[in-house]
Design a protein around this motif. Structure first.
Motif, PDB file in Angstrom:
ATOM      1  N   LYS A 157       0.697  -1.167  -0.127  1.00 36.41           N
ATOM      2  CA  LYS A 157       0.010  -0.062  -0.041  1.00 36.41           C
ATOM      3  C   LYS A 157       0.993   0.927   0.114  1.00 36.41           C
ATOM      4  O   LYS A 157       1.780   1.220   0.695  1.00 36.41           O
ATOM      5  N   ASN A 208       2.973   7.387   3.085  1.00 36.90           N
ATOM      6  CA  ASN A 208       2.898   6.182   3.987  1.00 36.90           C
ATOM      7  C   ASN A 208       3.096   5.019   3.203  1.00 36.90           C
ATOM      8  O   ASN A 208       1.984   4.855   2.153  1.00 36.90           O
ATOM      9  N   THR A 235       3.428   0.880   2.993  1.00 27.18           N
ATOM     10  CA  THR A 235       3.215  -0.426   3.784  1.00 27.18           C
ATOM     11  C   THR A 235       4.026  -1.424   2.889  1.00 27.18           C
ATOM     12  O   THR A 235       3.582  -1.811   1.667  1.00 27.18           O
ATOM     13  N   TYR A 253       4.314   3.093  13.099  1.00 26.72           N
ATOM     14  CA  TYR A 253       5.201   2.822  12.138  1.00 26.72           C
ATOM     15  C   TYR A 253       6.071   1.962  12.717  1.00 26.72           C
ATOM     16  O   TYR A 253       6.587   1.907  13.707  1.00 26.72           O
ATOM     17  N   GLN A 271       4.332  -7.195   8.036  1.00 28.67           N
ATOM     18  CA  GLN A 271       3.785  -6.225   7.195  1.00 28.67           C
ATOM     19  C   GLN A 271       4.106  -5.063   8.051  1.00 28.67           C
ATOM     20  O   GLN A 271       3.628  -4.747   9.350  1.00 28.67           O
ATOM     21  N   THR A 293       4.652  -0.442   8.044  1.00 24.99           N
ATOM     22  CA  THR A 293       4.395   0.696   7.289  1.00 24.99           C
ATOM     23  C   THR A 293       5.555   1.944   7.645  1.00 24.99           C
ATOM     24  O   THR A 293       5.889   2.049   8.894  1.00 24.99           O
TER      25      THR A 293
END
Length: 183
Positions: free
Chosen positions: A57, A85, A87, A128, A142, A144
């Motif tokens: 993302k 941002n 991801t 984050y 996963q 970000t």
């Protein structure tokens, strides 16, 4: 200027031109263009030995969202600012613990390269990822990361159209240039 001086000047210019061309050829032979390894959005590349990476993302925060985030963590930007941002998914395909230094994961667009916004990621540690990631054997994470862009890095026209720009992540430039597309 007499004819003899003109011939000498032309000969000297010709020698300089040939020597310059030879020098360029020699440098290019010793340092060829980078090989490009590219992955489309969602596709996987090897990030570090036996660790895979993909982009899941990418979101450019609005001016208001960016200003609120920066205000909440007491950061005063030098100029108009926007945050992207990104991801990613990291997968450790080994049977060993992998410790990863994420500082080489850069956001790139034509004319701009920037690393992870450490001040933002450190201040918003719950939102984050850290710059040092540890993956257990076979683990997938996963994560970000925020990337900050400032208006002074772009022309006024480019800044007004920042959301239409093409962005990618890169973690090596030479001899293999890696590109993870964000769109």
């Amino acid at each position: 200027m007499n004819m003899k001086k003109k011939i000498i000047l032309l000969a000297a210019a010709g020698i300089v031109l040939v020597a310059t061309a030879f020098g360029y050829h020699k440098v290019n032979a010793e340092h060829p263009r980078a090989i490009i390894k590219e992955a489309a959005f969602g596709e996987t590349l090897e990030y570090q030995k036996d660790v895979l990476i993909s982009v899941d993302k990418a979101e450019i925060l609005s001016k208001e969202e960016t200003n609120k985030l920066l205000s909440d963590i007491d950061i005063e930007p030098l100029a108009d600012s926007r945050i992207i941002n990104v991801t990613i998914t990291l997968t450790n395909s080994t049977e060993e613990i992998q410790e990863l230094d994420m500082t080489d994961l850069n956001l790139v667009t034509s004319g701009m390269t920037n690393g992870i916004a450490k001040d933002i990621s450190d201040s918003c540690s719950g939102s984050y990822g850290r710059l040092k990631q540890v993956l257990a054997p076979g683990e997938t994470q996963q994560i970000t990361y925020p990337y900050e862009m400032l208006s002074l890095w772009f022309t006024k026209k480019d800044w007004e159209q920042i959301e239409e720009r093409e962005f990618w992540l890169s973690f090596s430039e030479y001899p293999v240039k890696t590109i993870l597309r964000l769109d």
